[in-house]
Write an enzyme that holds these catalytic residues in place. Structure first.
Site, short mmCIF file in Angstrom:
data_model
loop_
_atom_site.label_atom_id
_atom_site.label_comp_id
_atom_site.label_asym_id
_atom_site.label_seq_id
_atom_site.Cartn_x
_atom_site.Cartn_y
_atom_site.Cartn_z
N GLU A 122 0.86 -1.19 0.00
CA GLU A 122 0.00 0.00 0.00
C GLU A 122 0.90 1.25 0.00
O GLU A 122 1.89 1.28 0.75
CB GLU A 122 -0.90 0.02 1.23
CG GLU A 122 -1.97 1.10 1.15
CD GLU A 122 -2.86 1.17 2.39
OE1 GLU A 122 -4.04 1.51 2.24
OE2 GLU A 122 -2.37 0.87 3.49
N GLY A 254 2.72 1.98 10.99
CA GLY A 254 2.49 1.28 12.26
C GLY A 254 2.14 -0.17 12.02
O GLY A 254 2.66 -1.08 12.66
N ALA A 255 1.25 -0.40 11.04
CA ALA A 255 0.82 -1.75 10.69
C ALA A 255 0.11 -1.67 9.35
O ALA A 255 -0.24 -0.59 8.88
CB ALA A 255 -0.10 -2.33 11.77
N GLU A 257 -2.90 -3.81 6.83
CA GLU A 257 -4.00 -4.78 6.93
C GLU A 257 -4.03 -5.82 5.82
O GLU A 257 -5.12 -6.29 5.44
CB GLU A 257 -5.33 -4.02 6.94
CG GLU A 257 -5.71 -3.33 5.61
CD GLU A 257 -5.27 -1.89 5.51
OE1 GLU A 257 -5.81 -1.15 4.66
OE2 GLU A 257 -4.37 -1.48 6.27
N ASN A 258 -2.90 -6.24 5.26
CA ASN A 258 -2.90 -7.26 4.20
C ASN A 258 -3.85 -8.39 4.59
O ASN A 258 -3.84 -8.87 5.72
CB ASN A 258 -1.49 -7.83 4.01
CG ASN A 258 -0.44 -6.74 3.96
OD1 ASN A 258 -0.46 -5.90 3.09
ND2 ASN A 258 0.47 -6.77 4.92
N HIS A 290 -7.57 -2.44 15.04
CA HIS A 290 -7.72 -1.59 13.84
C HIS A 290 -7.46 -2.41 12.58
O HIS A 290 -8.27 -2.40 11.64
CB HIS A 290 -6.73 -0.43 13.94
CG HIS A 290 -6.74 0.50 12.76
ND1 HIS A 290 -7.30 1.75 12.79
CD2 HIS A 290 -6.24 0.35 11.49
CE1 HIS A 290 -7.17 2.33 11.61
NE2 HIS A 290 -6.51 1.51 10.81
N GLU A 291 -6.35 -3.11 12.56
CA GLU A 291 -6.00 -3.87 11.35
C GLU A 291 -6.99 -5.00 11.09
O GLU A 291 -7.31 -5.31 9.94
CB GLU A 291 -4.58 -4.42 11.47
CG GLU A 291 -3.50 -3.37 11.68
CD GLU A 291 -3.54 -2.24 10.68
OE1 GLU A 291 -3.90 -2.48 9.50
OE2 GLU A 291 -3.24 -1.10 11.06
N HIS A 294 -10.16 -3.99 9.42
CA HIS A 294 -9.96 -3.85 7.97
C HIS A 294 -10.20 -5.15 7.21
O HIS A 294 -10.43 -5.11 6.00
CB HIS A 294 -8.51 -3.44 7.67
CG HIS A 294 -8.24 -1.98 7.74
ND1 HIS A 294 -8.99 -1.03 7.08
CD2 HIS A 294 -7.26 -1.28 8.37
CE1 HIS A 294 -8.48 0.17 7.29
NE2 HIS A 294 -7.43 0.05 8.08
#
Length: 845
Positions: A122, A254-255, A257-258, A290-291, A294
């Site tokens: 991303e 930070g991270a 979401e794959n 959060h991830e 997603h």
């Protein structure tokens, strides 16, 4: 870079990819074949590539002519016909150290340097890994096959389970229909812990062997319970067989979401269960939640184009709090939203020129600039919190279930979400929300008493110069007086017989109860006097809000810090973390009105001592067993204030704790370790201590301890040590590029180090751009610089350096806004400095 006129997907629509990659870590090279089946709408099509060497292109087995167009990150291909076609594109490329595309992450175990390979695609970096139509709408299924220079004891993981290994090639199961930017894989010497959800989804946490096994436990538990919560809340099953969480030693964001393989900074996934602060546990939990939000909102259903990025990020930002509040209700996690997201959104969104939540964008370099955390994440989440409050959870869940059912494995727009929520609630949600999403900024409502009538008026609020475009918002007013309308859509409204209302309600008039709507209030003198006289009766959120709104009004020159500063002591003994968070945000803002080492600074330190001394005596320096969450979260504000105030008891306690733990500083309580280390470096420091801490920083795998060391070393007052520290900025073996911004900001915020840090970034800007310039975090180096500067001299220097860079794609908005931010701060300080210092001196007496 040339602007894209049309999307590549308009000309060629992939349906399936077979991707083969052969990766060699030793040579830092990889090669492969991207085989794409899809429908050509025209004979002349384009496929994305970036930094790839294209060897050959075939269509249905026959060679076809092609050209590479690096300006548009494309391969232009001429086909013999339209319709269904299978392209096979052979290519090779280099692994990079930019933390984008396919890249190595470096770490050490027992002094031995090692690496694992990870990915970050991303927004537009899948095209750096394989030729593809690298746009969110171009969803397809993917078969991934990977060969690498493998040795015993290594693990490879991807979005889907591995189904076989033949001749050293690892084959993964076919994905569901998904966007290219969500493809991911990682390999190397990994350890893992796994569990299974109630519905049978395998959940795993993966990390390098530099970490202790129990550092994976917390994340595994939060991930499992988050997925179980979302399956219930969304009333939609998690669609993949597994959910892997992978900690990468080098990671820009930070991270990420794959789908099925979420990647994280180590600091945001792994933690020591025996010595981690409550605040850090909250942070890691919300990042994971959060991830995983997603996986439905962003992955199962994806925004059609990047202009609706908020549809992914704003929603996940809200849902992280909804989820953690459900699975850990005693944490009161929504208070974190009030102390982090809310003030961030209100501060940023008050600057003229800020982007709206929904933004039209095409240029790939500009797409990365959309990821403004204060707007697309924090403000957008606030919009959705407002929408949730308007429609209620039952309608929200029903609407989301229908939204997922209608759009799963496809793409959606913001209008699709509002339509689903509107159908479920019977409200025209879209009409209300568009006033917030499509317009930048937010209103200040003035509440004024005239002839016994209460008049409420909305106008756009600005910090600094702002062009009033006569914007109006549909504002959920959330008053504590029932007679006030639920929604304000007009410029002003008037309510009669205020005295009668005040008498019947028996409490001061308030708007935005709960602080969930995105506006601030300027009460007139009489209304504010009534509030302050009864402030002890207000709940913690309302007290936070009074301080928050007055701070913003002071920044916007609608009141003054000279008025606000003397009010702080009446909140100083609050046991509420959120009240203390708001109070010390104001108090720290007062530092810009004093010169370093001046008589005014000495008086300000006395003021900080007055604010913090009572709480210091109550809480003590060290955490206590069984103390409340509020006390655990309040102590850092108090210790920071007391040490700034040079409180003798606080400094002695910190020094004593350092001496007692000198041989095992990492085992100091994580709740207070940073204050012990900072106090020691600043007030008792030596080159030997500096070198020892820097070596600890290199050696430890504890991300929390690393952060504490960085915060300590950057406050040194020794010019020689500051120079030594800046000499390490470009040494990736000491300071990883992912962590450099925090080091830079720390030295820049240090009065004794500011000049050296500012000289470094100006002298070595090209090195910085070469190292992290392809990264969506790059522009934040400008943001953090602007966050520190507050003098006319620094404003002139900032403009001289950054104004020539305004034409740079991805930096334009940030530079223009930050010039305005510094300028307004300089004007505020110049206008109010004398009055503020007089008010502080009076408050200290």
């Amino acid at each position: 870079m040339a602007e894209q006129i049309t999307h590549f997907y308009d000309k060629f629509q992939p349906s399936h990819y077979s991707i083969y990659l052969d990766i060699n870590r030793e040579s830092k090279q990889f090669s492969g074949t991207s085989t794409i089946t899809g429908e050509a709408k025209t004979q002349s099509i384009s496929i994305h590539q970036k930094f790839l060497n294209i060897e050959s292109v075939t269509a249905d087995g026959s060679d076809v002519s092609f050209t590479t167009d690096d300006d548009n990150e494309a391969i232009s291909i001429d086909l013999p016909k339209t319709g269904e076609v299978t392209l096979a594109i052979k290519f090779n490329a280099k692994l990079t150290d930019t933390m984008m595309g396919i890249y190595p992450s470096y770490y050490e175990v027992d002094g031995v340097k090692k690496q694992i390979i990870g990915t970050q695609f991303e927004t537009t970096a899948a095209r750096q890994a394989f030729p593809c139509v690298d746009e969110p709408e171009a969803k397809a299924t993917f078969d991934l096959a990977i060969k690498f220079d493998e040795h015993d004891g290594e693990t490879i993981i991807s979005n889907m389970p591995e189904i076989k290994t033949e001749n050293g090639v690892h084959y993964f199961d076919t994905t569901l229909r998904m966007s290219t930017y969500l493809i991911a894989f990682g390999f190397g010497e990994l350890q893992s812990k796994q569990t299974t959800t109630k519905s049978g989804v395998k959940v795993g946490v993966f990390a390098t062997k530099a970490h202790k096994a129990d550092e994976l436990d917390f994340a595994l538990d939060i991930a499992k319970r988050s997925i179980e919560f979302y399956e219930d809340f969304y009333q939609t099953p998690y669609p993949l067989p597994h959910s892997w969480q992978l900690a990468l030693p080098d990671f820009s964001a930070g991270a990420m979401e794959n789908w099925g393989l979420v990647t994280y900074r180590e600091a945001y996934l792994l933690l020591d269960p025996k010595n981690t602060s409550f605040e850090m546990k909250q942070l890691v939990a919300t990042v994971i939640a959060h991830e995983l939000a997603h996986q439905w909102f962003g992955d199962l259903v994806t925004m059609k184009w990047w202009d609706d990025l908020w549809l992914n990020e704003s929603f996940a930002n809200m849902m992280e709090y909804v989820a953690i509040d459900a699975i850990e209700p005693d944490w009161h996690i929504w208070e974190v939203f009030q102390t982090s997201d809310v003030p961030s959104a209100l501060q940023r969104d008050a600057t003229d020129g800020v982007q709206s939540v929904h933004v039209n964008v095409e240029n790939p370099a500009e797409i990365d600039s959309l990821f403004d955390p204060a707007i697309v994440y924090a403000k957008g989440a606030r919009m959705l919190v407002m929408a949730r409050a308007l429609v209620g959870d039952d309608a929200l869940r029903k609407g989301l279930k229908n939204y997922f059912a209608a759009h799963k494995f496809h793409n959606a727009t913001g209008d699709d979400l509002w339509s689903a929520l509107g159908d479920a609630s019977g409200m025209d949600v879209g009409a209300i929300m568009k006033t917030w999403l499509d317009q930048p900024g937010y209103p200040v409502i003035t509440a004024k008493l005239t002839d016994g009538k209460l008049t409420l008026t909305q106008n756009q609020f600005f910090i600094g110069q702002g062009k009033d475009a006569d914007r109006k918002w549909s504002i959920p007013l959330n008053s504590n007086y029932d007679e006030v309308p639920t929604l304000m859509t007009d410029k002003s409204i008037t309510i009669d017989h205020y005295d009668q209302l005040r008498a019947s309600h028996g409490e001061p008039f308030l708007l935005n109860v709960g602080n969930n709507s995105h506006f601030i209030i300027q009460y007139d003198v009489d209304l504010m006097k009534d509030i302050l006289e009864n402030v002890d009766q207000l709940d913690d959120i309302s007290q936070l809000q009074i301080i928050q709104d007055l701070r913003l009004l002071a920044d916007g020159r609608k009141t003054s810090y000279a008025y606000l500063a003397p009010l702080l002591p009446q909140f100083a003994d609050s046991h509420s973390n959120i009240v203390n968070a708001a109070l010390y945000r104001v108090a720290n803002n007062l530092k810009k009105f004093v010169a370093p080492k001046s008589a005014e600074e000495k008086t300000l330190k006395q003021f900080f001592n007055k604010l913090s001394a009572g709480q210091l005596a109550r809480l003590g320096f060290a955490p206590k067993d069984g103390e409340s969450n509020d006390d655990q979260l309040t102590r850092p504000y108090i210790l920071s204030a007391a040490l700034y105030a040079e409180n003798a008891d606080a400094m002695a306690s910190a020094h004593s704790l350092f001496k007692e733990n000198e041989q095992q500083l990492g085992s100091l309580s994580a709740d207070i370790r940073v204050f012990v280390l900072r106090n020691e470096v600043k007030n008792f420091g030596s080159e030997e201590l500096f070198d020892n801490l820097l070596e600890d920083y290199r050696q430890t795998s504890d991300a929390s301890y690393k952060q504490d060391i960085r915060a300590a070393l950057t406050v040194t007052t020794d010019p020689k040590l500051i120079a030594k520290l800046i000499g390490k900025f470009e040494d990736a073996n000491t300071i990883k590029p992912q962590d450099l911004r925090a080091w830079y900001r720390g030295v820049l915020a240090n009065d004794d180090g500011q000049q050296a840090a500012w000289d470094w970034i100006r002298n070595d800007w090209q090195w910085l751009e070469d190292t992290v310039g392809g990264d969506m975090e790059f522009a934040t180096y400008i943001t953090v610089t602007a966050g520190i500067f507050h003098t006319g001299k620094r404003l002139d220097e900032f403009k001289a350096f950054f104004e020539p860079k305004i034409p740079t794609p991805g930096l334009t908005r940030e530079i223009k806004m930050d010039i305005s931010i510094i300028d307004s701060r300089v004007q505020l300080v110049q206008a109010e400095k004398d009055d503020v210092n007089k008010a502080i001196a009076k408050a200290v007496k």
